[in-house]
Design an enzyme around this catalytic site. Structure first.
Site, PDB file in Angstrom:
ATOM      1  N   GLY A  96      -3.557   3.168   4.041  1.00  0.00           N
ATOM      2  CA  GLY A  96      -3.766   3.025   2.604  1.00  0.00           C
ATOM      3  C   GLY A  96      -3.377   4.247   1.794  1.00  0.00           C
ATOM      4  O   GLY A  96      -2.828   4.131   0.704  1.00  0.00           O
ATOM      5  N   GLU A  97      -3.671   5.417   2.300  1.00  0.00           N
ATOM      6  CA  GLU A  97      -3.430   6.631   1.541  1.00  0.00           C
ATOM      7  C   GLU A  97      -2.181   7.386   1.997  1.00  0.00           C
ATOM      8  O   GLU A  97      -1.735   8.320   1.333  1.00  0.00           O
ATOM      9  CB  GLU A  97      -4.668   7.534   1.612  1.00  0.00           C
ATOM     10  CG  GLU A  97      -5.819   6.963   0.805  1.00  0.00           C
ATOM     11  CD  GLU A  97      -7.178   7.487   1.238  1.00  0.00           C
ATOM     12  OE1 GLU A  97      -7.715   8.354   0.549  1.00  0.00           O
ATOM     13  OE2 GLU A  97      -7.710   7.027   2.263  1.00  0.00           O
ATOM     14  N   LYS A 124      -3.778   2.196  12.871  1.00  0.00           N
ATOM     15  CA  LYS A 124      -4.044   3.552  12.380  1.00  0.00           C
ATOM     16  C   LYS A 124      -4.526   3.599  10.924  1.00  0.00           C
ATOM     17  O   LYS A 124      -5.142   4.572  10.522  1.00  0.00           O
ATOM     18  CB  LYS A 124      -2.793   4.414  12.507  1.00  0.00           C
ATOM     19  CG  LYS A 124      -2.561   4.944  13.931  1.00  0.00           C
ATOM     20  CD  LYS A 124      -1.411   5.928  13.941  1.00  0.00           C
ATOM     21  CE  LYS A 124      -1.280   6.629  15.289  1.00  0.00           C
ATOM     22  NZ  LYS A 124      -0.105   7.529  15.278  1.00  0.00           N
ATOM     23  N   GLY A 125      -4.214   2.609  10.146  1.00  0.00           N
ATOM     24  CA  GLY A 125      -4.619   2.685   8.731  1.00  0.00           C
ATOM     25  C   GLY A 125      -3.570   3.433   7.932  1.00  0.00           C
ATOM     26  O   GLY A 125      -3.025   4.441   8.373  1.00  0.00           O
ATOM     27  N   GLN A 166       0.829  -1.205   0.000  1.00  0.00           N
ATOM     28  CA  GLN A 166       0.000   0.000   0.000  1.00  0.00           C
ATOM     29  C   GLN A 166       0.865   1.258   0.000  1.00  0.00           C
ATOM     30  O   GLN A 166       0.603   2.215  -0.723  1.00  0.00           O
ATOM     31  CB  GLN A 166      -0.908   0.008   1.230  1.00  0.00           C
ATOM     32  CG  GLN A 166      -2.085  -0.936   1.126  1.00  0.00           C
ATOM     33  CD  GLN A 166      -3.060  -0.470   0.077  1.00  0.00           C
ATOM     34  OE1 GLN A 166      -3.832   0.451   0.282  1.00  0.00           O
ATOM     35  NE2 GLN A 166      -3.028  -1.080  -1.068  1.00  0.00           N
TER      36      GLN A 166
HETATM   37 MO1  MOS Z   1     -10.269   7.206  -0.645  1.00  0.00          MO
HETATM   38  S1  MOS Z   1     -10.004   8.774  -1.975  1.00  0.00           S
HETATM   39  O1  MOS Z   1     -10.504   8.010   0.810  1.00  0.00           O
HETATM   40  O2  MOS Z   1     -11.701   6.529  -1.305  1.00  0.00           O
END
Ligand code: MOS
Length: 740
Positions: free
Chosen positions: A705-706, A702-703, A639
Site C-alpha cells: 500500500g505505501e 508482502k503488502g 495502490q
Molecule cells: Mo499508514 S501512514 O501506515 O496508516
C-alpha cells in the site's frame, strides 16, 4: 477453479474488480457521517487562535441564548473525561494533550464545542463564545528559540536499538571518496477527502460510534477508557473510509468530546470537523532534517554510512518515525552509524502519514546515493548494484530481495540507456530534460488477525472481520482469498468489514492488511475444507476439491459451515490475540524478525524544467515493484499508482507553511495546500515484478500500500539535478528553488 492449483508462475493473482465498486459508484456505500441517526444534534468545534498560553476567561452566555443551542462544552464542564495514554504503535491516543484547557499547548487546540439542533446554529454559537487568553510566545519548529532537543532513543521505544555496525566514522574518514550532505522535508497534512467526523449514539448505557477509522478495535477501547466504562459497552462502525493515510489510526480528543456530549445531553451528537480545523485537531507529518555521510572506494563500494535524523514533535510526546531503522538496511555499507534527535516545539503531536518512516528518510538516502554517484562519475543504477547484497551491514539476511530486478525492468521500460549523465545535456526546445531514479523500500508488516468465514450449502460465502478498507481494495482481496481457497466464484462471496463486533483485525497501518487478513482467511477456509473433505487414510490430507459442496453438505447433514480462525504471525506471544481484542495491535516483520522482510522497488522519472520560467513537469514515471504474491494485480496497480502520485506530490507540491511567530499553519485549505491534479500526472507506468517468498507468511504476501510512495521524491530530485545541475535538498522542489 481448483483451489489446490499452485499460484501461476508469475505469482500474480487475478485482477478481480472491486467488490465495493458498485456500492461506491451508486452512493450506497455509507461513510461515517452518512448514517442516518434520528434526533441527532450537531456539534461544532471551537479551536484556539494561539499556540501557547492559558485561557483567562470564557463567556458562553451569548452563544447559549441563540435559538436551537443546546450546550457549549469547554474545559469547565468536560472534567469527567479520563486520559487515554499516548502511544505510537497504532491505537492509543494521537497525543497526551487532551483537555479543552485551560492550558493551551498548540495552535488550533480544541477549546470548546457548541451543540445545537442544527449545524448552522452550532456553527454560529461557536463563533459567539468569547474566550480571553494569556498569551505566551510559542516555539514553532527547527531553529525557533525555545525548542528543546532530546535523544530519540532515550525517549521512545521505537527508536531504541537503532542499527549500528562497525566504526563508520573511521571508515568514512579513511575512504578515498567522501560525501556529506543535509536534506530536509516540510510539514505535510494528510488531507483525506473525507473529513474527520464522529457521530455518537447512546442506548441503554451502550454507545455506538460512527467514525471513519483505521482501527475499530483500538477506537473501541480508547472510547471506553476515555469515558471510564467497560469496552463491551462501545461499538465502532466504520465500513468505508474516504482516505486516511495514517490520520485515522488513533484516538483523537474530538471523539471523546462527542461521545461525552451525547451521553450528558442524552441525545445523539454528530460532529463534522471542518477542513481547516482538521489541520490541527488530528496529526500531520512533522518536518524532518537529515545529515548523511558516505565514504566509498573509487569503484563505488561503500565503506561507511552515517544517517542522523532530526524530527519535530510536540512538547510532551516523543513521537518519532526513526526511519534510519530502514535506511540503514537498503544496501550493505560496510559500516553503519545512525542517530535520531527529537526537537520539541509548541505544536500538536505529529503522527503516521503515508509511509511514515521511510518517505523522508529514503528521500534523504536516495538523494545522497545520487550525489555519491555523481561524485564517483558512476551510473546511479550501477552504484546501487555495486552495493546490493543479500545481507545488510549488521549481518542480517533478507528473506527475499528483488531490488536489482526491479531496477533492470524499470530501466529498460523507461529507456534509461538514453540518459546523458551531464546535467543540462538533454534538451527539447526550451525544456531541459532530466532522468532520475531511486529505490523504494517498505517493511513487510504482518499482524495478528481473526476472521469468521461461513459457507452455505448453495456455495455462498460470507467473510466477517474488523479490518478496514480505506479505498485500498481490502474488501476485494479478502474476498478473493476466500473464493480461491473454497473454489467458489467471486460473485458468491460477500465481505463485511469495519465493525468492532466482528472478529478482531489489525490497525490498517503499515501496509499490513492484505498480508495479515488473507492469512487468517486462508486458515478459516482450510478448516472449512477439512470439514467438507475429511482427510482419508489414502491421501492423508484434506486437499479434495470443494466443487461438490452440495454433496458434502448433504453427507454432513448441515446447512452451513462456519469457522472462526486466528492467525498469529511469528513473534506473536500467547496473549497477542487477547491484546488485539483489547485494542492493542501487534505487527511483526520488517527489520524486527529473524530475517529482513521488505517489499522493494525502483522508480524512474523524467522531468522537464523550462529554461526560462523554471516550470517543472513530470511527463513520465515508471515504477517496478516486487512484493511477493500479488493478490490482485488491479488493486495492487492502483495502490502503487496512487503511491507514486503522492510521491510526485511530496516532491513538487505539498508543504504546510508555518507562520513561525505564531506557530500556526497558514495554508490550511485545499486551495492553498498543493496536491497534484490530473494535469500534473501524465504517463505513469507500474510494473509488477514476480517474486516468491513464503518465509514472510504462508500466503507469501508482502503488502504494498505505501511502497509506491517511497523513493519518488528522491527520483524527482535526482532528475531535476540531471536536468539543471541544481541539487535541491529541501522539499518540495518549487520553481523558485531553480532560479539560478
Ligand atoms: Mo499508514 S501512514 O501506515 O496508516
Amino acid at each position: 477453479m481448483n483451489r489446490a492449483a499452485p499460484a501461476p508462475l508469475d505469482n500474480m493473482g487475478r485482477p478481480e474488480p472491486r467488490l465495493d465498486g458498485r456500492a461506491k459508484v451508486t452512493g450506497e456505500a455509507r461513510y461515517g457521517s452518512d448514517f442516518i441517526v434520528s434526533d441527532v444534534a450537531h456539534a461544532f468545534l471551537i479551536t484556539s487562535p494561539i499556540a501557547k498560553g492559558r485561557i483567562a476567561s470564557i463567556d458562553t452566555s451569548l452563544a447559549k441564548r441563540l435559538p436551537g443551542v443546546i450546550e457549549v462544552f469547554t474545559y469547565e464542564n468536560t472534567k469527567g473525561l479520563k486520559e487515554v495514554p499516548f502511544s505510537t504503535g497504532g491505537g492509543g491516543a494521537t497525543q497526551s494533550m487532551q483537555s479543552m484547557g485551560p492550558e493551551i499547548h498548540h495552535d488550533g487546540q480544541i477549546v470548546g464545542m457548541a451543540v445545537a439542533d442544527t449545524y448552522e446554529a452550532a456553527q454560529e454559537a461557536a463563533s459567539l463564545v468569547k474566550i480571553d487568553y494569556d498569551v505566551e510566545k510559542p516555539s514553532a519548529t527547527f531553529g525557533s528559540p525555545g525548542v528543546t532537543q532530546e535523544d530519540a532513543s532515550k525517549a521512545s521505544e521505537r527508536a531504541k536499538g537503532l542499527p549500528q555496525a562497525g566504526d563508520a566514522d573511521a571508515a568514512i574518514a579513511a575512504a578515498p571518496v567522501k560525501l556529506e550532505a543535509e536534506y530536509g522535508t516540510p510539514t505535510e497534512h494528510h488531507n483525506p477527502i473525507e473529513l474527520f467526523t464522529t457521530t455518537a449514539v447512546w442506548r441503554d448505557g451502550e454507545v455506538t460510534v460512527y467514525e471513519p477509522s483505521q482501527f475499530v478495535y483500538g477506537q473501541k477501547h480508547s472510547v471506553a477508557q476515555k469515558l471510564g466504562i467497560a469496552g463491551d459497552r462501545v461499538r465502532i462502525v466504520s465500513p468505508y473510509v474516504g482516505g486516511a493515510f495514517g490520520s485515522k489510526a488513533q484516538f483523537s480528543p474530538r471523539t471523546g468530546f462527542v461521545v461525552y456530549a451525547a451521553k450528558v445531553l442524552n441525545r445523539p451528537v454528530k460532529l463534522v470537523v471542518t477542513r481547516d480545523q482538521g489541520f490541527t485537531v488530528q496529526t500531520y507529518r512533522a518536518e524532518t532534517r537529515h545529515k548523511i555521510r558516505f565514504g566509498a572506494e573509487q569503484d563505488g563500494s561503500i565503506k561507511g554510512f552515517s544517517h542522523e535524523g532530526f524530527e519535530v514533535t510536540s512538547r510532551p510526546d516523543p513521537y518519532t518515525v526513526a526511519g534510519v531503522e530502514d535506511s540503514a538496511r537498503v544496501y550493505n555499507y560496510g559500516t553503519v552509524k545512525t542517530h535520531v534527535t527529537l526537537v520539541h516545539a509548541d505544536r500538536n503531536t505529529p503522527g503516521f502519514m503515508r509511509a511514515p518512516p521511510v518517505v523522508p528518510y529514503i528521500y534523504a538516502l536516495e538523494s545522497a546515493m545520487d550525489e555519491l554517484a555523481v561524485k564517483l562519475g558512476m551510473d546511479p543504477v550501477e552504484l546501487r548494484r555495486k552495493n546490493d547484497s543479500m545481507k545488510d551491514t549488521t549481518g542480517k539476511e533478507w528473506s527475499s530481495r528483488s531490488l536489482m530486478k526491479c531496477y533492470d525492468e524499470a530501466a529498460s521500460a523507461f529507456g534509461w540507456s538514453k540518459r546523458e549523465a551531464k546535467p543540462g545535456a538533454m534538451r527539447d526546445g526550451d525544456w531541459l530534460v532530466g532522468f532520475g531514479c531511486a529505490s523504494a523500500i517498505y517493511p513487510t508488516h504482518i499482524g495478528a488477525s481473526a476472521v469468521r468465514v461461513r459457507l452455505e450449502s448453495d456455495g455462498r460465502v460470507r467473510v466477517q472481520l474488523a479490518a478496514h478498507d480505506l479505498g485500498t481494495g481490502a474488501y476485494t482481496v479478502i474476498g478473493q482469498m476466500a473464493a480461491e481457497k473454497l473454489g467458489v466464484p467471486m460473485v458468491h462471496v460477500s465481505v463485511e468489514l469495519g465493525d468492532s463486533t466482528f472478529p478482531a483485525a489489525p490497525v490498517a497501518g503499515g501496509s499490513n492488511t492484505t498480508a495479515s487478513c488473507c492469512n487468517a482467511v486462508m486458515k478459516a477456509c482450510d478448516a472449512i475444507l477439512a470439514k467438507l473433505n475429511p482427510p482419508t487414510a489414502t491421501t492423508g490430507s484434506n486437499t479434495g476439491a470443494a466443487r461438490d459442496i452440495e454433496q458434502a453438505f448433504e453427507r454432513l447433514g448441515v446447512g452451513v459451515i462456519e469457522e472462526y480462525a486466528e492467525y498469529l504471525p511469528p513473534g506473536a506471544k500467547p496473549d497477542t490475540m487477547a491484546h488485539l481484542y483489547h485494542g492493542k495491535p501487534f505487527l511483526s516483520g520488517g527489520s524486527k524478525g529473524e530475517k529482513l522482510m521488505y517489499a522493494l522497488g525502483a522508480e524512474f522519472v523524467e522531468v522537464r524544467v523550462h529554461r526560462q520560467t523554471r516550470e517543472i513537469r513530470v511527463p513520465r514515471i515508471v515504477g517496478a515493484f516486487a512484493a511477493g504474491h500479488i493478490m490482485n494485480t488491479r488493486t495492487a496497480r492502483s495502490q502503487l499508482m496512487g503511491g507514486m502520485i503522492w510521491g510526485i506530490s511530496s516532491a513538487l507540491h505539498e508543504e504546510t507553511e508555518i507562520d513561525k511567530r505564531n506557530a500556526r499553519y497558514i495554508n490550511d485549505n485545499l486551495a492553498d495546500y498543493l496536491v497534484p491534479v490530473n494535469a500534473d500526472i501524465r504517463d505513469l507506468q507500474v510494473i509488477l515484478v514476480p517474486e516468491r517468498d513464503t518465509f514472510v507468511n504462508p500466503a507469501g504476501i508482502k503488502g504494498l500500500g505505501e511502497l509506491g510512495n517511497v523513493g519518488t521524491a528522491a527520483a524527482v530530485a535526482n532528475a531535476v539535478y540531471n536536468a539543471t545541475g541544481i541539487r535541491v535538498r529541501q522539499l518540495p522542489i518549487r520553481l523558485e528553488k531553480l532560479m539560478a
